[in-house]
Design a protein around this motif. Structure first.
Motif, PDB file in Angstrom:
ATOM      1  N   ALA A 255      -1.221  -2.807   4.164  1.00  0.00           N
ATOM      2  CA  ALA A 255      -2.026  -2.234   3.079  1.00  0.00           C
ATOM      3  C   ALA A 255      -1.193  -2.123   1.815  1.00  0.00           C
ATOM      4  O   ALA A 255       0.038  -2.037   1.861  1.00  0.00           O
ATOM      5  N   SER A 256      -1.894  -2.124   0.688  1.00  0.00           N
ATOM      6  CA  SER A 256      -1.219  -1.874  -0.586  1.00  0.00           C
ATOM      7  C   SER A 256      -0.947  -0.379  -0.722  1.00  0.00           C
ATOM      8  O   SER A 256      -1.423   0.428   0.076  1.00  0.00           O
ATOM      9  N   GLY A 257      -0.191  -0.048  -1.739  1.00  0.00           N
ATOM     10  CA  GLY A 257       0.066   1.368  -2.026  1.00  0.00           C
ATOM     11  C   GLY A 257       0.078   1.585  -3.524  1.00  0.00           C
ATOM     12  O   GLY A 257       0.795   0.876  -4.242  1.00  0.00           O
ATOM     13  N   THR A 258      -0.716   2.529  -4.011  1.00  0.00           N
ATOM     14  CA  THR A 258      -0.765   2.753  -5.457  1.00  0.00           C
ATOM     15  C   THR A 258       0.445   3.541  -5.960  1.00  0.00           C
ATOM     16  O   THR A 258       0.975   3.249  -7.035  1.00  0.00           O
ATOM     17  N   THR A 259       0.885   4.513  -5.191  1.00  0.00           N
ATOM     18  CA  THR A 259       2.110   5.234  -5.570  1.00  0.00           C
ATOM     19  C   THR A 259       3.278   4.258  -5.638  1.00  0.00           C
ATOM     20  O   THR A 259       4.082   4.274  -6.583  1.00  0.00           O
TER      21      THR A 259
ATOM     22  N   PHE B  34      -5.433  -0.450  -0.444  1.00  0.00           N
ATOM     23  CA  PHE B  34      -6.343  -1.529  -0.062  1.00  0.00           C
ATOM     24  C   PHE B  34      -5.879  -2.054   1.280  1.00  0.00           C
ATOM     25  O   PHE B  34      -4.737  -2.510   1.420  1.00  0.00           O
ATOM     26  N   ASN B  35      -6.748  -1.990   2.283  1.00  0.00           N
ATOM     27  CA  ASN B  35      -6.418  -2.470   3.627  1.00  0.00           C
ATOM     28  C   ASN B  35      -6.483  -3.994   3.627  1.00  0.00           C
ATOM     29  O   ASN B  35      -7.548  -4.588   3.437  1.00  0.00           O
ATOM     30  N   LEU B  36      -5.344  -4.618   3.844  1.00  0.00           N
ATOM     31  CA  LEU B  36      -5.279  -6.077   3.771  1.00  0.00           C
ATOM     32  C   LEU B  36      -5.909  -6.751   4.982  1.00  0.00           C
ATOM     33  O   LEU B  36      -6.249  -7.939   4.923  1.00  0.00           O
ATOM     34  N   GLY B  37      -6.078  -6.000   6.067  1.00  0.00           N
ATOM     35  CA  GLY B  37      -6.709  -6.561   7.255  1.00  0.00           C
ATOM     36  C   GLY B  37      -8.215  -6.558   7.159  1.00  0.00           C
ATOM     37  O   GLY B  37      -8.876  -7.574   7.414  1.00  0.00           O
ATOM     38  N   THR B  38      -8.780  -5.433   6.761  1.00  0.00           N
ATOM     39  CA  THR B  38     -10.240  -5.299   6.673  1.00  0.00           C
ATOM     40  C   THR B  38     -10.777  -5.640   5.290  1.00  0.00           C
ATOM     41  O   THR B  38     -11.990  -5.725   5.105  1.00  0.00           O
ATOM     42  N   ARG B  39      -9.870  -5.829   4.315  1.00  0.00           N
ATOM     43  CA  ARG B  39     -10.245  -6.125   2.930  1.00  0.00           C
ATOM     44  C   ARG B  39     -11.126  -5.020   2.354  1.00  0.00           C
ATOM     45  O   ARG B  39     -12.100  -5.272   1.642  1.00  0.00           O
ATOM     46  N   THR B  40     -10.786  -3.792   2.650  1.00  0.00           N
ATOM     47  CA  THR B  40     -11.543  -2.652   2.129  1.00  0.00           C
ATOM     48  C   THR B  40     -10.581  -1.643   1.517  1.00  0.00           C
ATOM     49  O   THR B  40      -9.410  -1.547   1.912  1.00  0.00           O
ATOM     50  N   PHE B  41     -11.103  -0.876   0.545  1.00  0.00           N
ATOM     51  CA  PHE B  41     -10.312   0.169  -0.091  1.00  0.00           C
ATOM     52  C   PHE B  41     -10.480   1.490   0.640  1.00  0.00           C
ATOM     53  O   PHE B  41     -11.530   1.748   1.256  1.00  0.00           O
ATOM     54  N   ALA B  42      -9.473   2.312   0.538  1.00  0.00           N
ATOM     55  CA  ALA B  42      -9.586   3.695   1.012  1.00  0.00           C
ATOM     56  C   ALA B  42     -10.512   4.454   0.067  1.00  0.00           C
ATOM     57  O   ALA B  42     -10.777   4.011  -1.058  1.00  0.00           O
ATOM     58  N   THR B  43     -10.979   5.593   0.511  1.00  0.00           N
ATOM     59  CA  THR B  43     -11.838   6.423  -0.356  1.00  0.00           C
ATOM     60  C   THR B  43     -11.143   7.726  -0.739  1.00  0.00           C
ATOM     61  O   THR B  43     -11.760   8.602  -1.346  1.00  0.00           O
ATOM     62  N   ASN B  44      -9.862   7.855  -0.395  1.00  0.00           N
ATOM     63  CA  ASN B  44      -9.129   9.060  -0.767  1.00  0.00           C
ATOM     64  C   ASN B  44      -8.179   8.753  -1.924  1.00  0.00           C
ATOM     65  O   ASN B  44      -7.901   7.598  -2.242  1.00  0.00           O
ATOM     66  N   SER B  45      -7.682   9.817  -2.547  1.00  0.00           N
ATOM     67  CA  SER B  45      -6.792   9.681  -3.686  1.00  0.00           C
ATOM     68  C   SER B  45      -5.922  10.925  -3.780  1.00  0.00           C
ATOM     69  O   SER B  45      -6.359  12.025  -3.429  1.00  0.00           O
ATOM     70  N   PHE B  46      -4.678  10.747  -4.252  1.00  0.00           N
ATOM     71  CA  PHE B  46      -3.726  11.853  -4.327  1.00  0.00           C
ATOM     72  C   PHE B  46      -3.080  11.888  -5.713  1.00  0.00           C
ATOM     73  O   PHE B  46      -3.087  10.884  -6.440  1.00  0.00           O
ATOM     74  N   LEU B  47      -2.507  13.013  -6.065  1.00  0.00           N
ATOM     75  CA  LEU B  47      -1.883  13.150  -7.384  1.00  0.00           C
ATOM     76  C   LEU B  47      -0.799  12.105  -7.620  1.00  0.00           C
ATOM     77  O   LEU B  47      -0.617  11.635  -8.754  1.00  0.00           O
ATOM     78  N   VAL B  48      -0.076  11.733  -6.563  1.00  0.00           N
ATOM     79  CA  VAL B  48       1.001  10.755  -6.723  1.00  0.00           C
ATOM     80  C   VAL B  48       0.473   9.349  -6.991  1.00  0.00           C
ATOM     81  O   VAL B  48       1.261   8.433  -7.255  1.00  0.00           O
ATOM     82  N   ASP B  49      -0.850   9.174  -6.934  1.00  0.00           N
ATOM     83  CA  ASP B  49      -1.447   7.876  -7.237  1.00  0.00           C
ATOM     84  C   ASP B  49      -1.697   7.696  -8.732  1.00  0.00           C
ATOM     85  O   ASP B  49      -2.313   6.695  -9.136  1.00  0.00           O
ATOM     86  N   TYR B  50      -1.233   8.637  -9.552  1.00  0.00           N
ATOM     87  CA  TYR B  50      -1.468   8.598 -10.992  1.00  0.00           C
ATOM     88  C   TYR B  50      -0.152   8.811 -11.737  1.00  0.00           C
ATOM     89  O   TYR B  50       0.689   9.599 -11.308  1.00  0.00           O
ATOM     90  N   ASP B  51      -0.015   8.113 -12.845  1.00  0.00           N
ATOM     91  CA  ASP B  51       1.126   8.343 -13.731  1.00  0.00           C
ATOM     92  C   ASP B  51       0.750   7.899 -15.147  1.00  0.00           C
ATOM     93  O   ASP B  51       1.205   6.860 -15.632  1.00  0.00           O
ATOM     94  N   PRO B  52      -0.122   8.667 -15.817  1.00  0.00           N
ATOM     95  CA  PRO B  52      -0.564   8.264 -17.159  1.00  0.00           C
ATOM     96  C   PRO B  52       0.559   8.192 -18.181  1.00  0.00           C
ATOM     97  O   PRO B  52       0.470   7.415 -19.140  1.00  0.00           O
ATOM     98  N   ASP B  53       1.619   8.968 -17.993  1.00  0.00           N
ATOM     99  CA  ASP B  53       2.737   8.921 -18.945  1.00  0.00           C
ATOM    100  C   ASP B  53       3.399   7.548 -18.934  1.00  0.00           C
ATOM    101  O   ASP B  53       3.686   6.965 -19.984  1.00  0.00           O
ATOM    102  N   PHE B  54       3.652   7.035 -17.732  1.00  0.00           N
ATOM    103  CA  PHE B  54       4.280   5.708 -17.635  1.00  0.00           C
ATOM    104  C   PHE B  54       3.342   4.625 -18.167  1.00  0.00           C
ATOM    105  O   PHE B  54       3.749   3.752 -18.927  1.00  0.00           O
TER     106      PHE B  54
ATOM    107  N   LEU C 197     -11.744   7.629  -9.827  1.00  0.00           N
ATOM    108  CA  LEU C 197     -10.464   7.865  -9.146  1.00  0.00           C
ATOM    109  C   LEU C 197      -9.755   6.543  -8.891  1.00  0.00           C
ATOM    110  O   LEU C 197     -10.352   5.466  -8.982  1.00  0.00           O
ATOM    111  N   VAL C 198      -8.479   6.656  -8.590  1.00  0.00           N
ATOM    112  CA  VAL C 198      -7.687   5.511  -8.149  1.00  0.00           C
ATOM    113  C   VAL C 198      -7.549   5.628  -6.639  1.00  0.00           C
ATOM    114  O   VAL C 198      -6.953   6.588  -6.131  1.00  0.00           O
ATOM    115  N   ARG C 199      -8.127   4.672  -5.940  1.00  0.00           N
ATOM    116  CA  ARG C 199      -8.108   4.725  -4.477  1.00  0.00           C
ATOM    117  C   ARG C 199      -6.692   4.507  -3.959  1.00  0.00           C
ATOM    118  O   ARG C 199      -5.932   3.715  -4.510  1.00  0.00           O
ATOM    119  N   ASN C 200      -6.369   5.187  -2.901  1.00  0.00           N
ATOM    120  CA  ASN C 200      -4.993   5.252  -2.426  1.00  0.00           C
ATOM    121  C   ASN C 200      -4.419   3.912  -1.981  1.00  0.00           C
ATOM    122  O   ASN C 200      -3.239   3.636  -2.204  1.00  0.00           O
TER     123      ASN C 200
END
Length: 230
Positions: free
Chosen positions: A130-134, A183-203, A178-181
């Motif tokens: 899976a991918s990782g947004t953080t 992407f499952n590379l096996g099922t080709r589907t996105f997660a439906t959860n999201s966490f604070l560490v998945d965002y960095d507007p300053d960067f 939201l930014v989904r946490n």
């Protein structure tokens, strides 16, 4: 009169001795409290601790070991990359960059949708899960900083590709952006959860302000920042 002056109070010399004794007592009490608060152990030599930590980090950056399960975790390598940039260690930066590009970055031309996605962990001989947004944010930031410090425009371009891939994780779920946490590379589907560490507007704002960022991406990144802080 002399008798009245004596009974009026202690002399300045006596007062000075009393203050000195009291100050020493307070200092000893504070030292005893500090000694007990650290479990009866002597105070920590912070310089020695930092020196050992820097030496260990130097070894980790040159050849980062996998965890006991055999996986390398992208967020850990990306953070080490940023540290390598901050201390100016180009060799360590490039070694970590190579490890992540070869092991975790999805850059295949035959699957443009996942272009720029970064796997959250990887192991030789094991398919990416899976991918990782953080992870993508931290790797992109390390590339952006390293590209500037070590004069590598290619790394700054790669940072933009990764953030563009990160942007494709954004969605509106039940009326909420939201930014989904991941992407499952096996099922080709996105997660439906999201966490604070998945965002960095300053960067992302710094990336949008970079004069080398193309105008179209600059607008997209600014919109991403606005959504992230709304």
């Amino acid at each position: 009169k002399r008798q009245r002056r004596k009974s009026a109070g202690p002399s300045s010399r006596v007062k000075s001795k009393f203050i000195a004794i009291a100050s020493t007592g307070v200092a000893l009490a504070a030292a005893l409290w500090a000694f007990k608060s650290c479990g009866g152990q002597p105070p920590i030599d912070e310089k020695a601790v930092f020196s050992r930590a820097r030496a260990k980090l130097a070894r980790l950056m040159k050849d980062p070991p996998a965890r006991e399960n055999g996986f390398h975790y992208s967020v850990e390598l990306a953070q080490l990359m940023t540290y390598a940039v901050l201390i100016g260690d180009r060799d360590a930066y490039l070694a970590l960059r190579l490890r992540l590009v070869d092991g975790a970055l999805l850059y295949a031309q035959n699957d443009p949708y996942v272009q720029g996605f970064l796997a959250w962990r990887f192991k030789k001989g094991h398919p990416l899960e899976a991918s990782g947004t953080t992870e993508a944010l931290r790797f992109a930031e390390a590339l952006f900083l390293g590209g500037k410090r070590f004069a590598r425009p290619v790394d700054r371009r790669m940072a933009r590709v990764i953030v563009a891939g990160y942007q494709r994780h954004a969605s509106i779920e039940h009326g909420t952006w939201l930014v989904r946490n991941y992407f499952n590379l096996g099922t080709r589907t996105f997660a439906t959860n999201s966490f604070l560490v998945d965002y960095d507007p300053d960067f992302i704002a710094r990336l949008a302000a970079d004069p080398e960022t193309p105008a179209l991406l600059r607008r997209q990144f600014r919109e991403l920042v606005a959504r992230s802080v709304a």
